[in-house]
Write an enzyme that holds these catalytic residues in place. Structure first.
Site, PDB file in Angstrom:
ATOM      1  N   LYS A  13       0.820  -1.225   0.000  1.00  0.00           N
ATOM      2  CA  LYS A  13       0.000   0.000   0.000  1.00  0.00           C
ATOM      3  C   LYS A  13       0.850   1.268   0.000  1.00  0.00           C
ATOM      4  O   LYS A  13       0.580   2.188  -0.744  1.00  0.00           O
ATOM      5  CB  LYS A  13      -0.825   0.071   1.299  1.00  0.00           C
ATOM      6  CG  LYS A  13      -2.121  -0.635   1.291  1.00  0.00           C
ATOM      7  CD  LYS A  13      -3.017  -0.236   2.463  1.00  0.00           C
ATOM      8  CE  LYS A  13      -2.446  -0.056   3.810  1.00  0.00           C
ATOM      9  NZ  LYS A  13      -1.808  -0.918   4.609  1.00  0.00           N
ATOM     10  N   ARG A  88      -9.703   2.461   8.647  1.00  0.00           N
ATOM     11  CA  ARG A  88      -9.285   1.109   9.007  1.00  0.00           C
ATOM     12  C   ARG A  88     -10.376   0.391   9.774  1.00  0.00           C
ATOM     13  O   ARG A  88     -10.151  -0.693  10.308  1.00  0.00           O
ATOM     14  CB  ARG A  88      -8.043   1.189   9.882  1.00  0.00           C
ATOM     15  CG  ARG A  88      -6.765   0.708   9.188  1.00  0.00           C
ATOM     16  CD  ARG A  88      -5.642   0.925  10.158  1.00  0.00           C
ATOM     17  NE  ARG A  88      -4.471   0.174   9.911  1.00  0.00           N
ATOM     18  CZ  ARG A  88      -3.389   0.635   9.293  1.00  0.00           C
ATOM     19  NH1 ARG A  88      -3.409   1.814   8.741  1.00  0.00           N
ATOM     20  NH2 ARG A  88      -2.307  -0.106   9.207  1.00  0.00           N
ATOM     21  N   ARG A 127      11.249  -5.979   5.015  1.00  0.00           N
ATOM     22  CA  ARG A 127      11.179  -4.546   5.271  1.00  0.00           C
ATOM     23  C   ARG A 127      11.789  -4.201   6.628  1.00  0.00           C
ATOM     24  O   ARG A 127      12.433  -3.172   6.795  1.00  0.00           O
ATOM     25  CB  ARG A 127       9.713  -4.082   5.228  1.00  0.00           C
ATOM     26  CG  ARG A 127       9.574  -2.582   5.367  1.00  0.00           C
ATOM     27  CD  ARG A 127       8.164  -2.113   5.140  1.00  0.00           C
ATOM     28  NE  ARG A 127       7.321  -2.381   6.283  1.00  0.00           N
ATOM     29  CZ  ARG A 127       6.021  -2.151   6.317  1.00  0.00           C
ATOM     30  NH1 ARG A 127       5.407  -1.702   5.238  1.00  0.00           N
ATOM     31  NH2 ARG A 127       5.313  -2.397   7.390  1.00  0.00           N
ATOM     32  N   ARG A 133      11.488  -0.482  11.321  1.00  0.00           N
ATOM     33  CA  ARG A 133      10.289  -0.022  12.028  1.00  0.00           C
ATOM     34  C   ARG A 133      10.070  -0.878  13.269  1.00  0.00           C
ATOM     35  O   ARG A 133      10.122  -2.100  13.201  1.00  0.00           O
ATOM     36  CB  ARG A 133       9.075  -0.162  11.099  1.00  0.00           C
ATOM     37  CG  ARG A 133       8.627   1.145  10.516  1.00  0.00           C
ATOM     38  CD  ARG A 133       7.533   0.955   9.506  1.00  0.00           C
ATOM     39  NE  ARG A 133       6.270   0.494  10.088  1.00  0.00           N
ATOM     40  CZ  ARG A 133       5.129   0.481   9.431  1.00  0.00           C
ATOM     41  NH1 ARG A 133       5.072   0.906   8.196  1.00  0.00           N
ATOM     42  NH2 ARG A 133       4.037   0.041  10.000  1.00  0.00           N
ATOM     43  N   ARG A 144      -0.889  -7.239  13.756  1.00  0.00           N
ATOM     44  CA  ARG A 144      -1.409  -6.306  12.749  1.00  0.00           C
ATOM     45  C   ARG A 144      -2.218  -7.044  11.679  1.00  0.00           C
ATOM     46  O   ARG A 144      -3.233  -6.534  11.197  1.00  0.00           O
ATOM     47  CB  ARG A 144      -0.254  -5.515  12.126  1.00  0.00           C
ATOM     48  CG  ARG A 144       0.303  -4.496  13.129  1.00  0.00           C
ATOM     49  CD  ARG A 144       1.684  -4.018  12.772  1.00  0.00           C
ATOM     50  NE  ARG A 144       1.725  -3.305  11.525  1.00  0.00           N
ATOM     51  CZ  ARG A 144       2.813  -3.188  10.776  1.00  0.00           C
ATOM     52  NH1 ARG A 144       3.942  -3.773  11.140  1.00  0.00           N
ATOM     53  NH2 ARG A 144       2.768  -2.523   9.664  1.00  0.00           N
TER      54      ARG A 144
HETATM   55  P1  AMP Z   1       0.710   1.551   8.780  1.00  0.00           P
HETATM   56  O1  AMP Z   1       1.924   2.396   8.574  1.00  0.00           O
HETATM   57  O2  AMP Z   1      -0.439   1.958   7.904  1.00  0.00           O
HETATM   58  O3  AMP Z   1       1.023   0.077   8.697  1.00  0.00           O
HETATM   59  O4  AMP Z   1       0.208   1.834  10.287  1.00  0.00           O
HETATM   60  C1  AMP Z   1       1.057   1.568  11.389  1.00  0.00           C
HETATM   61  C2  AMP Z   1       0.245   1.590  12.680  1.00  0.00           C
HETATM   62  O5  AMP Z   1      -0.356   2.882  12.857  1.00  0.00           O
HETATM   63  C3  AMP Z   1      -0.920   0.614  12.763  1.00  0.00           C
HETATM   64  O6  AMP Z   1      -0.500  -0.673  13.159  1.00  0.00           O
HETATM   65  C4  AMP Z   1      -1.788   1.287  13.828  1.00  0.00           C
HETATM   66  O7  AMP Z   1      -1.251   1.096  15.122  1.00  0.00           O
HETATM   67  C5  AMP Z   1      -1.632   2.756  13.482  1.00  0.00           C
HETATM   68  N1  AMP Z   1      -2.642   3.244  12.519  1.00  0.00           N
HETATM   69  C6  AMP Z   1      -2.418   3.651  11.222  1.00  0.00           C
HETATM   70  N2  AMP Z   1      -3.566   4.042  10.657  1.00  0.00           N
HETATM   71  C7  AMP Z   1      -4.533   3.889  11.588  1.00  0.00           C
HETATM   72  C8  AMP Z   1      -5.938   4.096  11.581  1.00  0.00           C
HETATM   73  N3  AMP Z   1      -6.590   4.544  10.487  1.00  0.00           N
HETATM   74  N4  AMP Z   1      -6.624   3.818  12.724  1.00  0.00           N
HETATM   75  C9  AMP Z   1      -5.997   3.376  13.822  1.00  0.00           C
HETATM   76  N5  AMP Z   1      -4.683   3.122  13.894  1.00  0.00           N
HETATM   77  C10 AMP Z   1      -3.941   3.386  12.784  1.00  0.00           C
END
Ligand code: AMP
Length: 186
Positions: A13, A88, A127, A133, A144
């Site tokens: 993504k 989400r 990654r 990260r 996740r």
């Molecule tokens: P990502 O970089 O999109 O994989 O997001 C990393 C982390 O950020 C996720 O595992 C959540 O803890 C938090 N996060 C990102 N977007 C959201 C969202 N829309 N709602 C809640 N938590 C989020």
């Protein structure tokens, strides 16, 4: 123009949404990146969000919505925005609809990236070696993926019912996937 990217962690993504936003000349918003920045900057919101990020759990809606509303109000979003990682959950999607309706806007397209489970795990572990990260550990990756299945995957039907969904095969090279995405938004 408002485009949403859906897909499990590791589906590509981030890479693909940045690429499409640049191609279309619209803004890009990653809620994960905004949250990581808030944690790094040690803002009040970042302090509240840090534990959820570390555990791979969703950050509470009110915190995320605050970030999203602020970002969508920035000038570069006036021509459109590509949303990576938001909504989400069904509640977040409904909140977004209300926000957009008040401004006479709507979601134009939702792209779902489909990648099989083995490939997801492989990509995320790769990654973690490159980006470092803190939420790319095997335990957090499993959390996740599980949160994706329970809270986010229901959005696939939510947007399919609204005839906005395009599912795209996310296996293959980044170029191959980008080509399929371009065809899906055309
Ligand atoms: P990502 O970089 O999109 O994989 O997001 C990393 C982390 O950020 C996720 O595992 C959540 O803890 C938090 N996060 C990102 N977007 C959201 C969202 N829309 N709602 C809640 N938590 C989020």
């Amino acid at each position: 123009m408002l485009i949403i990217f859906l897909g499990p962690p590791g589906s590509g993504k981030g890479t693909q949404s940045l690429r499409l936003a640049a191609d279309l000349g619209i803004a890009h918003m990653s809620t994960g990146a905004l949250l990581r920045q808030a944690v790094e900057d040690d803002t009040p919101l970042g302090k509240q969000a840090a534990g959820y990020l570390d555990e791979g759990q969703l950050v509470p809606d009110e915190l995320v919505v605050e970030l999203v509303v602020a970002r969508l109000g920035e000038p570069d979003c006036s021509a459109g925005c590509l949303l990576d990682g938001f909504p989400r959950s069904i509640l977040q999607a409904e909140t977004l609809d209300v926000y957009l309706a008040k401004r006479d806007l709507q979601v134009d397209r939702v792209i779902e990236l489909q990648v099989n489970a083995d490939e997801l795990r492989r990509r995320m572990l790769d990654r973690s070696k490159i980006e470092g990260r803190s939420d790319d550990t095997p335990e957090t990756i499993a959390a996740r993926i599980s949160v994706y299945k329970s809270s986010t995957a229901p959005l696939v039907d939510f947007y399919r019912e609204r005839e906005l969904l395009r599912s795209v095969d996310g296996m293959g090279t980044p170029e191959e996937v980008a080509g399929r995405i371009r065809a899906a938004v055309a």
